[in-house]
Design a protein around this motif. Sequence first.
Motif, PDB file in Angstrom:
ATOM      1  N   VAL A  40     -18.046  -5.534  -6.091  1.00 29.84           N
ATOM      2  CA  VAL A  40     -17.011  -4.500  -6.202  1.00 29.84           C
ATOM      3  C   VAL A  40     -16.922  -3.777  -4.861  1.00 29.84           C
ATOM      4  N   PRO A  41     -15.734  -3.245  -4.553  1.00 26.80           N
ATOM      5  CA  PRO A  41     -15.598  -2.486  -3.296  1.00 26.80           C
ATOM      6  C   PRO A  41     -16.494  -1.243  -3.313  1.00 26.80           C
ATOM      7  N   VAL A  42     -17.073  -0.908  -2.174  1.00 25.34           N
ATOM      8  CA  VAL A  42     -17.927   0.289  -2.103  1.00 25.34           C
ATOM      9  C   VAL A  42     -17.083   1.559  -2.069  1.00 25.34           C
ATOM     10  N   GLN A  43     -15.836   1.434  -1.690  1.00 25.98           N
ATOM     11  CA  GLN A  43     -14.906   2.565  -1.709  1.00 25.98           C
ATOM     12  C   GLN A  43     -13.503   1.975  -1.821  1.00 25.98           C
ATOM     13  N   PRO A  44     -12.496   2.796  -2.153  1.00 21.62           N
ATOM     14  CA  PRO A  44     -11.146   2.220  -2.267  1.00 21.62           C
ATOM     15  C   PRO A  44     -10.735   1.521  -0.971  1.00 21.62           C
ATOM     16  N   PRO A  45      -9.985   0.431  -1.076  1.00 25.95           N
ATOM     17  CA  PRO A  45      -9.541  -0.274   0.123  1.00 25.95           C
ATOM     18  C   PRO A  45      -8.772   0.655   1.069  1.00 25.95           C
ATOM     19  N   SER A  46      -8.896   0.409   2.362  1.00 25.11           N
ATOM     20  CA  SER A  46      -8.120   1.150   3.360  1.00 25.11           C
ATOM     21  C   SER A  46      -6.861   0.346   3.660  1.00 25.11           C
ATOM     22  N   VAL A  47      -5.714   1.002   3.594  1.00 25.22           N
ATOM     23  CA  VAL A  47      -4.423   0.316   3.708  1.00 25.22           C
ATOM     24  C   VAL A  47      -3.641   0.907   4.887  1.00 25.22           C
ATOM     25  N   PHE A  48      -3.178   0.026   5.771  1.00 29.22           N
ATOM     26  CA  PHE A  48      -2.461   0.473   6.973  1.00 29.22           C
ATOM     27  C   PHE A  48      -1.161  -0.305   7.112  1.00 29.22           C
ATOM     28  N   PRO A  49      -0.044   0.385   7.361  1.00 25.51           N
ATOM     29  CA  PRO A  49       1.204  -0.353   7.589  1.00 25.51           C
ATOM     30  C   PRO A  49       1.146  -1.142   8.895  1.00 25.51           C
ATOM     31  N   VAL A  50       1.381  -2.430   8.834  1.00 26.15           N
ATOM     32  CA  VAL A  50       1.322  -3.274  10.033  1.00 26.15           C
ATOM     33  C   VAL A  50       2.431  -2.898  11.007  1.00 26.15           C
ATOM     34  N   TYR A  64       0.254 -10.623  17.981  1.00 28.68           N
ATOM     35  CA  TYR A  64       0.238  -9.179  17.734  1.00 28.68           C
ATOM     36  C   TYR A  64      -1.195  -8.723  17.553  1.00 28.68           C
ATOM     37  N   THR A  65      -1.363  -7.425  17.736  1.00 22.94           N
ATOM     38  CA  THR A  65      -2.689  -6.846  17.594  1.00 22.94           C
ATOM     39  C   THR A  65      -2.551  -5.463  16.981  1.00 22.94           C
ATOM     40  N   GLN A  66      -3.571  -5.031  16.295  1.00 18.20           N
ATOM     41  CA  GLN A  66      -3.534  -3.729  15.636  1.00 18.20           C
ATOM     42  C   GLN A  66      -4.947  -3.168  15.574  1.00 18.20           C
ATOM     43  N   THR A  67      -5.072  -1.888  15.886  1.00 15.93           N
ATOM     44  CA  THR A  67      -6.358  -1.208  15.790  1.00 15.93           C
ATOM     45  C   THR A  67      -6.238  -0.100  14.753  1.00 15.93           C
ATOM     46  N   VAL A  68      -7.166  -0.079  13.827  1.00 14.17           N
ATOM     47  CA  VAL A  68      -7.132   0.940  12.769  1.00 14.17           C
ATOM     48  C   VAL A  68      -8.494   1.614  12.667  1.00 14.17           C
TER      49      VAL A  68
END
Length: 112
Positions: A40-50, A64-68
Amino acid sequence: MSPDPLISPHLTTITIAGEEVDGLIIDPVSSLVITIGATVPVQPPSVFPVCNATDCPIFTGTKYTQTVTFLLNATLPPSYQIDLTIGNINSSSPQMSFLHDEILACAMATVS
Ligand SMILES: *[C@@H]1O[C@H](CO)[C@@H](O)[C@H](O)[C@H]1NC(C)=O
Ligand SMILES: *[C@@H]1O[C@H](CO)[C@@H](O)[C@H](O)[C@H]1NC(C)=O
Ligand SMILES: *[C@@H]1O[C@H](CO)[C@@H](O)[C@H](O)[C@H]1NC(C)=O
């Protein structure tokens, strides 16, 4: 990924890079979802708009690249997975699942 290995509680920064192959990453629904856990996830998933980080649509053949950055604040089990998926979020799904359950890109690391 920083820090590597992960530390909790700590701000975690992850950079992804890839090349679009299907032209399906579109504004505004394409999202990067990061899930950390074992069964199970240890915390809620982190969601980021691409498309917040790059021009969309991302045309086929475009790199493409993305840093969150997100706060990891949970007890990490001795062994766990870091799952990164990109898909188009189904806004009518309360679980924020992907449209047609389709994963457009993914990466996974196992820590033990
Ligand atoms: C989207 O980008 C803006 C400007 O860079 C930033 O302030 C905002 O926090 C971002 N939103 C998300 C959800 O990442
Ligand atoms: C981490 O979670 C605990 C328990 O919910 C909370 O008390 C603490 O303030 C959180 N730490 C950070 C850095 O947010
Ligand atoms: C979106 O989510 C709703 C509610 O769970 C579901 O009925 C519908 O089939 C989903 N649509 C797609 C295209 O996945």
